[in-house]
Design a protein around this motif. Structure first.
Motif, PDB file in Angstrom:
ATOM      1  N   GLU A 158       0.800  -1.226   0.000  1.00 37.46           N
ATOM      2  CA  GLU A 158       0.000   0.000   0.000  1.00 37.46           C
ATOM      3  C   GLU A 158       0.832   1.274   0.000  1.00 37.46           C
ATOM      4  O   GLU A 158       0.360   2.316  -0.414  1.00 37.46           O
ATOM      5  CB  GLU A 158      -0.937   0.022   1.219  1.00 37.46           C
ATOM      6  N   SER A 159       2.045   1.227   0.493  1.00 39.01           N
ATOM      7  CA  SER A 159       2.841   2.447   0.587  1.00 39.01           C
ATOM      8  C   SER A 159       4.277   2.169   0.172  1.00 39.01           C
ATOM      9  O   SER A 159       4.704   1.027   0.078  1.00 39.01           O
ATOM     10  CB  SER A 159       2.818   2.983   2.022  1.00 39.01           C
ATOM     11  N   ALA A 160       4.994   3.275  -0.100  1.00 41.24           N
ATOM     12  CA  ALA A 160       6.400   3.147  -0.467  1.00 41.24           C
ATOM     13  C   ALA A 160       7.179   2.536   0.694  1.00 41.24           C
ATOM     14  O   ALA A 160       7.107   3.026   1.825  1.00 41.24           O
ATOM     15  CB  ALA A 160       6.968   4.510  -0.815  1.00 41.24           C
ATOM     16  N   SER A 161       7.878   1.472   0.424  1.00 38.80           N
ATOM     17  CA  SER A 161       8.612   0.793   1.490  1.00 38.80           C
ATOM     18  C   SER A 161       9.672  -0.099   0.873  1.00 38.80           C
ATOM     19  O   SER A 161       9.746  -0.268  -0.343  1.00 38.80           O
ATOM     20  CB  SER A 161       7.661  -0.049   2.341  1.00 38.80           C
ATOM     21  N   MET A 162      10.500  -0.679   1.734  1.00 38.64           N
ATOM     22  CA  MET A 162      11.520  -1.631   1.299  1.00 38.64           C
ATOM     23  C   MET A 162      11.202  -2.980   1.908  1.00 38.64           C
ATOM     24  O   MET A 162      10.952  -3.088   3.109  1.00 38.64           O
ATOM     25  CB  MET A 162      12.910  -1.154   1.719  1.00 38.64           C
ATOM     26  N   LEU A 163      11.216  -4.012   1.068  1.00 39.48           N
ATOM     27  CA  LEU A 163      10.898  -5.366   1.511  1.00 39.48           C
ATOM     28  C   LEU A 163      12.037  -6.300   1.180  1.00 39.48           C
ATOM     29  O   LEU A 163      12.701  -6.159   0.152  1.00 39.48           O
ATOM     30  CB  LEU A 163       9.626  -5.873   0.830  1.00 39.48           C
ATOM     31  N   SER A 164      12.248  -7.284   2.031  1.00 36.93           N
ATOM     32  CA  SER A 164      13.227  -8.326   1.730  1.00 36.93           C
ATOM     33  C   SER A 164      12.897  -9.565   2.543  1.00 36.93           C
ATOM     34  O   SER A 164      12.260  -9.480   3.594  1.00 36.93           O
ATOM     35  CB  SER A 164      14.653  -7.864   2.039  1.00 36.93           C
ATOM     36  N   ILE A 165      13.326 -10.712   2.045  1.00 34.54           N
ATOM     37  CA  ILE A 165      13.226 -11.955   2.812  1.00 34.54           C
ATOM     38  C   ILE A 165      14.150 -11.837   4.017  1.00 34.54           C
ATOM     39  O   ILE A 165      15.250 -11.288   3.928  1.00 34.54           O
ATOM     40  CB  ILE A 165      13.627 -13.157   1.941  1.00 34.54           C
ATOM     41  N   LEU A 166      13.700 -12.369   5.148  1.00 32.74           N
ATOM     42  CA  LEU A 166      14.493 -12.316   6.368  1.00 32.74           C
ATOM     43  C   LEU A 166      14.863 -13.731   6.792  1.00 32.74           C
ATOM     44  O   LEU A 166      14.005 -14.606   6.871  1.00 32.74           O
ATOM     45  CB  LEU A 166      13.696 -11.634   7.485  1.00 32.74           C
ATOM     46  N   GLU A 167      16.150 -13.960   7.047  1.00 37.70           N
ATOM     47  CA  GLU A 167      16.606 -15.266   7.520  1.00 37.70           C
ATOM     48  C   GLU A 167      15.993 -15.588   8.878  1.00 37.70           C
ATOM     49  O   GLU A 167      15.863 -14.712   9.735  1.00 37.70           O
ATOM     50  CB  GLU A 167      18.130 -15.272   7.657  1.00 37.70           C
ATOM     51  N   GLY A 168      15.634 -16.857   9.070  1.00 37.75           N
ATOM     52  CA  GLY A 168      15.280 -17.238  10.419  1.00 37.75           C
ATOM     53  C   GLY A 168      14.152 -18.217  10.570  1.00 37.75           C
ATOM     54  O   GLY A 168      13.299 -18.364   9.694  1.00 37.75           O
ATOM     55  N   GLY A 169      14.190 -18.929  11.703  1.00 36.30           N
ATOM     56  CA  GLY A 169      13.097 -19.786  12.114  1.00 36.30           C
ATOM     57  C   GLY A 169      12.718 -20.859  11.113  1.00 36.30           C
ATOM     58  O   GLY A 169      13.483 -21.236  10.228  1.00 36.30           O
ATOM     59  N   HIS A 170      11.490 -21.353  11.268  1.00 38.92           N
ATOM     60  CA  HIS A 170      10.949 -22.362  10.364  1.00 38.92           C
ATOM     61  C   HIS A 170       9.766 -21.819   9.586  1.00 38.92           C
ATOM     62  O   HIS A 170       9.061 -22.565   8.916  1.00 38.92           O
ATOM     63  CB  HIS A 170      10.513 -23.592  11.169  1.00 38.92           C
ATOM     64  N   LEU A 171       9.538 -20.497   9.682  1.00 37.19           N
ATOM     65  CA  LEU A 171       8.442 -19.859   8.977  1.00 37.19           C
ATOM     66  C   LEU A 171       8.991 -18.864   7.967  1.00 37.19           C
ATOM     67  O   LEU A 171      10.033 -18.241   8.198  1.00 37.19           O
ATOM     68  CB  LEU A 171       7.513 -19.130   9.957  1.00 37.19           C
ATOM     69  N   LEU A 172       8.294 -18.720   6.840  1.00 34.02           N
ATOM     70  CA  LEU A 172       8.677 -17.724   5.854  1.00 34.02           C
ATOM     71  C   LEU A 172       8.517 -16.344   6.477  1.00 34.02           C
ATOM     72  O   LEU A 172       7.465 -16.014   7.014  1.00 34.02           O
ATOM     73  CB  LEU A 172       7.793 -17.859   4.608  1.00 34.02           C
ATOM     74  N   ALA A 173       9.565 -15.532   6.424  1.00 36.76           N
ATOM     75  CA  ALA A 173       9.549 -14.216   7.079  1.00 36.76           C
ATOM     76  C   ALA A 173       9.959 -13.125   6.099  1.00 36.76           C
ATOM     77  O   ALA A 173      10.818 -13.329   5.239  1.00 36.76           O
ATOM     78  CB  ALA A 173      10.478 -14.219   8.289  1.00 36.76           C
ATOM     79  N   VAL A 174       9.338 -11.947   6.252  1.00 34.32           N
ATOM     80  CA  VAL A 174       9.631 -10.797   5.404  1.00 34.32           C
ATOM     81  C   VAL A 174       9.908  -9.593   6.291  1.00 34.32           C
ATOM     82  O   VAL A 174       9.187  -9.342   7.270  1.00 34.32           O
ATOM     83  CB  VAL A 174       8.457 -10.489   4.449  1.00 34.32           C
ATOM     84  N   LEU A 175      10.961  -8.858   5.954  1.00 36.29           N
ATOM     85  CA  LEU A 175      11.303  -7.620   6.653  1.00 36.29           C
ATOM     86  C   LEU A 175      10.722  -6.438   5.891  1.00 36.29           C
ATOM     87  O   LEU A 175      10.921  -6.300   4.680  1.00 36.29           O
ATOM     88  CB  LEU A 175      12.827  -7.489   6.756  1.00 36.29           C
ATOM     89  N   HIS A 176      10.014  -5.561   6.594  1.00 32.49           N
ATOM     90  CA  HIS A 176       9.354  -4.395   6.009  1.00 32.49           C
ATOM     91  C   HIS A 176       9.922  -3.139   6.664  1.00 32.49           C
ATOM     92  O   HIS A 176       9.805  -2.958   7.876  1.00 32.49           O
ATOM     93  CB  HIS A 176       7.840  -4.504   6.263  1.00 32.49           C
ATOM     94  N   THR A 177      10.568  -2.277   5.877  1.00 30.78           N
ATOM     95  CA  THR A 177      11.121  -1.020   6.382  1.00 30.78           C
ATOM     96  C   THR A 177      10.364   0.136   5.744  1.00 30.78           C
ATOM     97  O   THR A 177      10.246   0.189   4.520  1.00 30.78           O
ATOM     98  CB  THR A 177      12.624  -0.911   6.076  1.00 30.78           C
ATOM     99  N   TYR A 178       9.880   1.061   6.559  1.00 35.30           N
ATOM    100  CA  TYR A 178       9.031   2.124   6.021  1.00 35.30           C
ATOM    101  C   TYR A 178       9.076   3.342   6.942  1.00 35.30           C
ATOM    102  O   TYR A 178       9.618   3.293   8.059  1.00 35.30           O
ATOM    103  CB  TYR A 178       7.592   1.639   5.885  1.00 35.30           C
TER     104      TYR A 178
END
Length: 412
Positions: free
Chosen positions: A293-313
């Motif tokens: 919805e808004s301008a942001s930076m996304l990337s896959i994040l290492e870790g755990g056993h679940l798919l994770a995404v890092l959102h910086t805004y």
């Protein structure tokens, strides 16, 4: 049995050889169960006890069973922390370009995170101009990449438990004589495990820079020690401009994942591109509405056993990061925001390195320190020194892979 395992491990080679020489009082299947519970460093010693033990420990089935047992949840959740340090001007007889590498292992289960920190160096192997990254960790192995300005990548797969590594052959496109305008192309790498064939694979995508494209795909098999091009349908995508180098990846649920973008007319949609390591097919996973919805930076994040995404805004002139996880793989509605944090907290947060299985977060602060954030207690614990150039954190288990192969050994 656990008591006996501890006694055998404590007494090391002498105790185990005495038990073996005397014929022992345990059935063979019980002895195998005991050996599978020992760490790789002990098992390396025990390969020299006798030929039968060497044959057992270096057998493919034993290596596979040992890994399966090590990966059981009750054995804990460990992380590998890698640091790349540039030497200071105060260090004598050290060239300014000679990096020093360190790694530490820490457990997310223990009340007091204990570390096993060791120094190592890939400097002599990485002599090309460019920059080094960690592609990822998978089942006890680490994949390093050295990217050069001549559009060639040196790849190394390393087992920290055994100190062994292999240097991969050149990629197919790197060997070709095609006149490629290299500045127009971008690379994606990923590292995963083929559970069906018990094989580790590196995936390489070559795509146009900042343009929607269907890329060339190459797969490296560690079992066959070779690259091959594959023809497979890939969803159209492009890499956002903010991904200056190599996008992060994560191996989970049998697939590797990247965050990419796609254009619909004047609109841009972010999504997760996946590659099934066993089937060698691509797929896509939609992200929650809030992340588009808004301008942001996304990337896959290492870790755990679940798919994770890092959102910086940014919101109201304040910079934040948030972490989203897909609690039920493949179900878009299961995306959940598990943490949101002001980037000015804890003296300033520069980088989010990883999410652990227990919900803690590995951070790099603006001071240079690497810390483990416990969101429940709102506290941070120091994990590493401050004099480093680059850092990586990822999930890790001890593995016997390479114990039965002739490889190079990394000096420490």
């Amino acid at each position: 049995m656990d008591t006996y395992v501890r006694r055998v491990e404590a007494n090391s080679r002498y105790a185990i050889s005495t038990e073996a020489m005397s014929g022992g009082n345990l059935p063979p299947e019980i002895m195998v169960e005991i050996l599978q519970r020992l760490p790789p460093k002990s098992l390396v010693k025990f390969t020299t006890v006798c030929k039968s033990w060497n044959s057992l420990i270096t057998d493919h089935a034993f290596i596979s069973d040992h890994l399966d047992r090590t990966m059981q949840p009750h054995n804990g959740n460990s992380f590998l922390l890698l640091q790349l340090r540039r030497p200071t001007s105060r260090q004598p007889n050290v060239h300014a370009d000679d990096y020093q590498e360190f790694y530490s292992l820490f457990s997310d289960n223990r009340p007091c995170n204990s570390f096993s920190s060791e120094r190592f160096s890939f400097t002599r192997l990485f002599r090309l101009y460019g920059y080094s990254t960690v592609v990822g960790t998978c089942n006890g192995l680490v994949c390093f990449a050295q990217h050069s300005i001549i559009y060639f990548t040196t790849l190394i797969i390393w087992n920290p438990s055994l100190r062994k590594y292999v240097k991969l052959r050149k990629q197919i496109m790197a060997r070709s004589n095609h006149n490629i305008e290299r500045v127009k192309y971008r690379l994606l790498y990923a590292f995963g495990f083929d559970s069906k064939n018990k094989d580790y694979k590196v995936v390489r995508l070559v795509t146009l820079n900042n343009e929607q494209d269907s890329p060339q795909v190459e797969v490296y098999s560690l079992a066959s020690c070779s690259w091959r091009s594959i023809t497979v349908r890939v969803p159209l995508f492009f890499l956002p401009a903010h991904l200056q180098k190599i996008p992060h990846q994560m191996f989970v649920n049998g697939s590797v994942h990247w965050v990419v973008s796609r254009r619909y007319g004047s609109e841009v949609q972010n999504f997760v591109l996946s590659f099934n390591v066993v089937e060698e097919t691509f797929g896509e996973l939609m992200l929650p509405r809030q992340l588009n919805e808004s301008a942001s930076m996304l990337s896959i994040l290492e870790g755990g056993h679940l798919l994770a995404v890092l959102h910086t805004y940014s919101k109201k002139s304040i910079d934040f990061f948030s972490i989203w996880v897909m609690k039920e793989y493949g179900v878009v509605e299961s995306w959940t925001e598990v943490l949101r944090c002001d980037l000015k907290r804890y003296g300033g947060i520069m980088t989010v390195l990883a999410l652990t299985s227990r919900g803690k977060v590995v951070l790099r602060l603006c001071s240079g320190a690497i810390v483990l954030l416990d969101p429940m207690e709102d506290s941070v614990k120091s994990l590493g020194d401050q004099e480093y150039f680059h850092a990586f954190a990822g999930p890790y288990v001890e593995s016997l892979f390479f114990i039965n192969k002739k490889t190079d050994v990394l000096s420490y």
